[in-house]
Design a protein around this motif. Structure first.
Motif, mmCIF file in Angstrom:
data_model
loop_
_atom_site.group_PDB
_atom_site.id
_atom_site.type_symbol
_atom_site.label_atom_id
_atom_site.label_comp_id
_atom_site.label_asym_id
_atom_site.label_seq_id
_atom_site.Cartn_x
_atom_site.Cartn_y
_atom_site.Cartn_z
ATOM 1 N N GLU A 30 33.661 11.282 10.767
ATOM 2 C CA GLU A 30 34.339 10.094 11.269
ATOM 3 C C GLU A 30 35.351 10.516 12.319
ATOM 4 N N ARG A 34 38.541 6.089 13.708
ATOM 5 C CA ARG A 34 37.792 5.523 12.578
ATOM 6 C C ARG A 34 36.861 4.409 13.033
ATOM 7 N N LYS A 35 36.302 4.631 14.209
ATOM 8 C CA LYS A 35 35.425 3.627 14.797
ATOM 9 C C LYS A 35 33.970 4.011 14.575
ATOM 10 N N ARG A 37 31.289 6.288 12.330
ATOM 11 C CA ARG A 37 31.096 7.080 11.120
ATOM 12 C C ARG A 37 29.605 7.316 10.973
#
Ligand code: FAD
Ligand code: 2HG
Ligand code: ZN
Length: 468
Positions: A30, A34-35, A37
């Motif tokens: 990730e 945190r866009k 994953r």
């Protein structure tokens, strides 16, 4: 994935060089925002170029796709695997050797996994200066900087990463090593291979080492925070300071009032430097090897700018601590955005002479078509590079985020293209702007890039789904 391949990879890099458990893999699969994953069967962490070469040979033999990864701080999804679970992550985080500092040649030779902050430190310890500087410098790697051709806050004076690299060492998709670690400032012996790999975002090979340029260590800097009323005045202030200070002007950053509000709301210890509120703020910095007259020069420049209506108020940092506090306001914007909402990011570049008109036009267009959505406009005005982001609420539904992103991209990027700008200035294309690139690059440019990709990576195993 074939457990036999994992066993053979382990044979190359040792047990400590494999990351297999889901929890241990979390920081690799990730990205910082945190866009993106994804999933990976294994993270491989070679210790040196020979091991990278062996890993690449194994992946080539087995048709295994590879995602090179440095500090995983990129903002375009370039270092994240997809969700097929088939892509191996090749992390450079065990390759952290400073190979050589040559103070006479003004160069430093490093492994690609060295953190940017450690390159800066090693240069300083040798009485020299490595100028690349960005908010993620404590966690990004020089290999990632090279692969994305990172910019940051000192481009105005020293250029971007491309201009700071003299030589590279690269492991090709078939495992062969190109040893181009030359510390030469002149070398006209054919095509610019170094230039080809810089900015290629892991799609052509794995950068394993680099020779970087060093500069004289500045012995002083002065930093000012300036309140400005219009984008035109911001650009006018830049021109004025450049004409007056020449190369001593080492940074010229801008942020809108809304950016400062965000930082004050979400970053602890952030204090507004000026009493009144201004529509824009410029962070202006001078530095020099002979720093004696810098403060006077900055005061003179700002006084003239105020007389000419280019600046409304200003404060000059009285100490290094105050200067750092001003920089924290600027560097805090990324973190503040993450806390405040979901940003639709635009990392654009324009000729500086067209920047002000672009901002006025884009602000008006978004106010009309996307009323009420806050614009987070800041960036490296000295380089013509804006982060013209738009903030959506934290709880925006995924479908709505997707719809608005597409619509905002179209509106903003079309305006950028009409004014001769670029839709990707310093963060790279990655996954984020891959489809956008096709819209704005000519067929000839796309064809040339695809030809190069096919020639170097015929099996399409290097960072699939990124850039092209
Ligand atoms: P990663 O994120 O790991 O990878 C980025 C890309 O490079 C991926 O495509 C990856 O496959 C490829 N790659 C990585 N290492 C290698 C290698 N050795 N060989 C081949 N390919 C490789 N960027 C700017 O330009 N300017 C800024 O001012 C700036 N500020 C930032 C501030 C913050 C708070 C954060 C989080 C990020 C910022 N960035 C900025 C973005 C980011 O730090 C840069 O893009 C940086 O260059 C990425 O380095 P990395 O080591 O983290 O690379
Ligand atoms: C910066 O200039 C970085 O601070 C990050 O490039 C930009 O968060 C962003 O959009
Ligand atoms: Zn930036």
């Amino acid at each position: 994935m074939d457990t036999e391949l994992i066993r053979r990879l382990g044979h190359v890099v040792g047990d400590a060089g494999l990351v297999l458990g889901e929890a241990e893999q979390a920081p690799y699969v990730e990205d910082w925002l945190r866009k993106w994953r994804g999933r990976t069967p294994v993270v491989v962490r070679p210790r040196n170029t020979t091991e990278v070469s062996a890993v690449m040979r194994l992946c080539r033999q087995t048709g295994t796709p590879v995602v090179p990864q440095g500090g995983n701080t990129g903002m375009s999804g370039g270092a994240a695997p997809d969700d097929s679970g088939a892509q191996v992550i090749l992390s450079l985080n065990r390759m952290r050797r400073i190979r050589e500092v040559d103070a006479v040649n003004n160069t430093i030779t490093v492994d690609a996994g060295v953190l940017l902050a450690d390159v800066q430190r090693a240069a300083r310890e040798a009485g020299r200066f490595f100028p690349l500087s960005l908010g993620a410098e404590g966690s990004c790697t020089i290999g990632g900087n090279l692969a994305t051709n990172a910019g940051g806050t000192a481009v105005l004076r020293y250029g971007n990463t491309r201009e700071l690299a003299l030589g590279l060492e690269v492991v090709l998709p078939d495992g062969r090593v190109w040893s181009g670690l030359r510390g030469l400032r002149k070398d006209n012996t054919g095509y610019d291979l170094r230039g080809l790999f810089i900015g290629s975002e892991g799609t052509l090979g794995v950068i394993t080492g680099a020779v970087l340029k060093l500069y004289a260590l500045a012995r002083g800097r002065v930093t000012a925070w300036v309140g400005v009323d219009t984008p035109g005045a911001v650009v006018g202030l830049l021109s004025h300071m450049q004409a007056l200070c020449g190369e001593r002007l080492t940074a010229f950053e801008m942020m809108s009032a809304h950016c400062l509000d965000l930082v004050q709301a979400h970053v602890s210890g952030a204090v507004q430097p000026l009493d009144g509120r201004h529509r824009y703020y410029a962070l202006v910095e001078l530095s020099d090897t002979a720093p004696e007259a810098l403060t006077e020069l900055l005061e003179q420049g700002l006084a003239q700018a105020m007389e000419a209506g280019l600046a409304d108020d200003a404060v000059i940092a009285a100490s290094e601590t105050q200067s750092q506090a001003l920089w924290r306001l600027r560097e805090g914007i990324s973190q503040a955005q993450v806390r405040a909402g979901k940003a639709v990011k635009h990392d654009i570049a324009l000729p500086i002479s067209r920047l002000a008109a672009f901002i006025e036009e884009a602000d008006a267009a978004l106010a009309e078509d996307f009323a009420g959505l806050p614009i987070v406009n800041f960036g490296h005005v000295g380089d013509g590079n804006l982060h013209y982001n738009v903030l959506l609420p934290l709880d925006v539904a995924a479908a709505e985020y997707g719809r608005l992103t597409a619509a905002l991209n179209r509106r903003v990027h079309d305006l950028v293209a009409q004014r001769g700008g670029s839709i990707s200035a310093e963060h790279g294309v990655g996954q984020l702007r891959r489809d956008e690139l096709r819209r704005y690059k000519s067929t000839v440019e796309m064809d040339l890039m695809l030809l190069i990709k096919r020639a170097l990576d015929p099996d399409q195993l290097m960072n699939p789904g990124k850039l092209l």
